[in-house]
Write an enzyme that holds these catalytic residues in place. Structure first.
Site, short mmCIF file in Angstrom:
data_model
loop_
_atom_site.label_atom_id
_atom_site.label_comp_id
_atom_site.label_asym_id
_atom_site.label_seq_id
_atom_site.Cartn_x
_atom_site.Cartn_y
_atom_site.Cartn_z
N ASP A 1 65.08 46.60 53.20
CA ASP A 1 66.43 46.04 53.11
C ASP A 1 67.45 47.07 52.66
O ASP A 1 68.61 47.02 53.06
CB ASP A 1 66.44 44.84 52.15
CG ASP A 1 65.93 43.57 52.82
OD1 ASP A 1 65.27 43.68 53.87
OD2 ASP A 1 66.21 42.48 52.31
N CYS B 1 57.88 44.17 49.10
CA CYS B 1 59.26 44.11 49.59
C CYS B 1 59.69 42.73 50.06
O CYS B 1 58.90 41.80 50.17
CB CYS B 1 59.55 45.20 50.60
SG CYS B 1 59.32 46.85 49.86
N ASP B 2 60.99 42.66 50.38
CA ASP B 2 61.73 41.41 50.35
C ASP B 2 61.25 40.31 51.30
O ASP B 2 61.12 39.17 50.90
CB ASP B 2 63.21 41.69 50.65
CG ASP B 2 63.85 42.59 49.61
OD1 ASP B 2 63.17 43.52 49.14
OD2 ASP B 2 65.02 42.39 49.29
N LYS B 3 61.03 40.60 52.56
CA LYS B 3 60.64 39.57 53.52
C LYS B 3 59.15 39.58 53.79
O LYS B 3 58.62 38.62 54.34
CB LYS B 3 61.39 39.75 54.85
CG LYS B 3 62.89 39.88 54.71
CD LYS B 3 63.49 38.77 53.87
CE LYS B 3 64.92 39.06 53.48
NZ LYS B 3 65.14 40.31 52.76
N CYS C 1 61.80 48.69 44.83
CA CYS C 1 62.91 49.10 43.96
C CYS C 1 62.73 48.55 42.56
O CYS C 1 62.30 47.41 42.37
CB CYS C 1 64.23 48.67 44.56
SG CYS C 1 64.54 49.39 46.19
N GLU D 1 72.29 40.33 53.71
CA GLU D 1 72.63 40.47 52.30
C GLU D 1 73.95 41.21 52.14
O GLU D 1 74.33 42.02 52.99
CB GLU D 1 71.53 41.22 51.55
CG GLU D 1 70.25 40.43 51.45
CD GLU D 1 69.17 41.15 50.68
OE1 GLU D 1 68.19 40.49 50.30
OE2 GLU D 1 69.29 42.37 50.45
N SER E 1 71.66 40.51 47.73
CA SER E 1 70.48 41.25 47.31
C SER E 1 70.08 40.81 45.91
O SER E 1 70.92 40.37 45.12
CB SER E 1 70.79 42.75 47.31
OG SER E 1 69.86 43.46 46.53
#
Length: 548
Positions: free
Chosen positions: A78, A119-121, A191, A439, A464
């Protein structure tokens, strides 16, 4: 075993012949077949080390008496996709990940599944697939990156995003930003703060789908290698006991996840993802549940970006098991893939730093870190990370500055065309309208970097996990289907009240009715993935899942 469908009986001689070509032996033909969904790639920092973790998972599977079969899963970073057209593809990738794991798992009739991702997805997509396929499964999250460091200060990616605003404001030189850029991200892992990737890792552990302690272990720590191997071993116990994801993912375990989310002050995206996971698991979860739990759950960990603590610090303080310990009285005693219940994990845990994981009687805030808002601007709901909003902005009323898309808003923010007190509206960025619900980290970070303190930002897109400040997202219904946000004009008064959990557009109904008669959605020329996604995606308040 399910895998007998591809390897047992004389009719399956052709199937076995193909398996033999892989090196599968006669002895192994009688063992459970375990799929490993590996999100390894060399473009996502959170994924570059997953091949090593997957090797440890394989070792564990073999040691416990199974046969591992690895396959690949896509992953989008992302941060790299942020701020341009690429971000429109991020949320749709969640559905692709879930679909691809289902395809591989069902076609090859695996007996069990280990998902290795960060990670995000990626992690939400893996959890959706596990719930959908409902075969014994364990998730191994890859772990956070170590903190960056410069001039005595720990750094994360958000320092760079906010640095862009500081350069625009003239308070930081481009040379200083470049120095920061080179120091902030020191290696592999997700992150560093409690952004979406790490929040979802915490949610995975909290709902019982990964082994105790997995979420907070840094990517480079040897403990991550050990827990990967243990996860490989553990999935065989789940197979032999026929313990499936839907035995683990229940309304009580999802409520535990929400409670941990509230205690940590996690990303607003977890609302979207937990709703989607609930849909796949057949669990009746709605937005009201978040407020019900949030009101009774204190915010006990002041995590980045709203606070000082990184995931590395949370790990040293005891991780999610220690958070369980402080929340014991509030948690349901649900089962986990480890074989231990949540309260047994809590009992065995130790809080190693009470400055990081505070007691429920001395919290950062008496209520949880997220709130669901409703009102005339968001009849079906909106989400705000209240833990990251200064108390002076919990109640705000101001004139709307309306932008049809993030790019126009970003240009105006960097040009200082936005004034203190304004309410910035970024619309047509919802699941269908964008499409892909991108985002808005660039504009929110620019506002912070430029020094604004009394500007609210409202969007039918997403934020985010790194966003801080008075930012309200997931407005439902979205503008593209005629939601109230589509009717806002420059200068209209917008009112938000986080105490009362309301969000309103203060324009008479008669005027709004007149505007609706002339409103038309923008026409988009879409092809490929985005075209298919826009045609089938649901609204944010229902998890933005694609409809059958």
């Amino acid at each position: 075993m399910r895998s007998d469908e591809v390897k047992s009986g004389y009719q399956r001689a052709p199937n076995r012949s193909l398996l033999r070509s892989l090196g599968v032996t006669d002895r192994e033909m009688g063992l459970p077949f375990i799929g490993i969904a590996n999100a390894y790639n060399t473009i996502v920092p959170g994924h570059v080390h997953l091949r090593t973790l997957t090797d440890k998972v394989k070792e564990g599977i073999i040691a416990a008496g199974g046969v591992p079969f690895e396959f690949g899963v896509i992953g989008i970073c992302d941060g790299i996709a942020m701020g341009h057209e690429g971000m429109r593809y991020s949320l749709p990738s969640r559905e692709n990940i879930a679909d691809s794991i289902e395809l591989m798992t069902e076609a090859h009739r695996f007996d069990g599944l280990v998902c290795v991702g960060t990670c995000d997805k990626i992690v939400p997509g893996m959890l959706m697939a596990a719930a959908r396929c409902n075969i014994p499964s364990v998730v191994v999250t890859g772990g956070p990156m170590l903190s960056g460091y410069l001039a005595g200060k720990e750094l994360s990616l958000i320092d760079i995003f906010e640095g862009v605003g500081k350069v625009a404001a003239g308070t930081m030189s481009e040379a200083a930003l470049q120095e920061l850029e080179c120091c902030a991200m020191p290696g592999c892992g997700s992150c560093q703060g409690l952004y979406t990737a790490n929040t979802m890792a915490c949610m995975t552990e909290a709902m019982g789908m990964s082994l105790p302690g997995c979420a907070a272990i840094p990517a480079v720590d040897a403990a991550k290698l050990r827990i990967a191997r243990e996860s490989g071993e553990r999935v065989l116990n789940l197979v032999r006991g026929n313990i499936r994801p839907r035995d683990i993912i229940t309304i009580d375990s999802l409520s535990n996840a929400i409670r941990v989310d509230m205690a940590l002050g996690g990303s607003t995206n977890t609302v979207l993802h937990l709703m989607a996971i609930a849909v796949e698991a057949g669990v009746p979860l709605n937005l009201d549940r978040f407020n019900e739990i949030g009101e009774k759950t204190p915010h006990i960990c002041h995590m980045q970006p709203s606070g000082p603590h990184s995931m590395q610090t949370l790990y040293r303080a005891g991780g999610i098991p220690a958070v369980f310990k402080e929340l014991t009285a509030l948690l349901a005693d649900t089962p986990t893939v480890s074989g231990m219940s949540v309260k047994l994990i809590a009992k065995a845990a130790v809080v190693r730093d009470s400055n990081v994981i505070k007691g429920i009687n001395s919290p950062v805030s008496p209520a949880g870190g997220l709130k669901i808002l409703k009102g005339s601007l968001a009849p079906d709901g909106a989400v705000v990370k209240c833990a990251a909003v200064p108390k002076g902005m919990w109640v705000h009323q101001g004139p709307a500055r309306v932008f049809d898309g993030e790019k126009a808003a970003m240009k105006a923010i960097l040009a200082r065309e936005v004034k203190e007190g304004d309410v910035v509206i970024i619309r047509y960025e919802g699941p269908r309208g964008a499409p892909g619900m991108p985002e808005m980290l660039s504009p929110t970070s620019a506002l912070m970097g430029l020094g604004y303190t009394r500007v609210a930002l409202i969007t039918d897109g997403r934020f985010s996990g790194g966003t801080r400040g008075p930012c309200i997202g997931h407005i439902a219904p979205e503008a593209a289907i005629g939601g109230p946000i589509a009717l806002i004009r420059n200068g209209d008064t917008i009112a938000m009240d986080l105490f009362k959990k309301t969000l309103d557009h203060l324009v008479p109904d008669v005027e709004l009715g007149a505007r609706r008669t002339t409103w038309k959605p923008p026409v988009q020329q879409l092809t490929g993935v985005l075209s298919r996604y826009a045609a089938s995606v649901g609204q944010a308040n229902q998890g933005a899942v694609q409809k059958p």
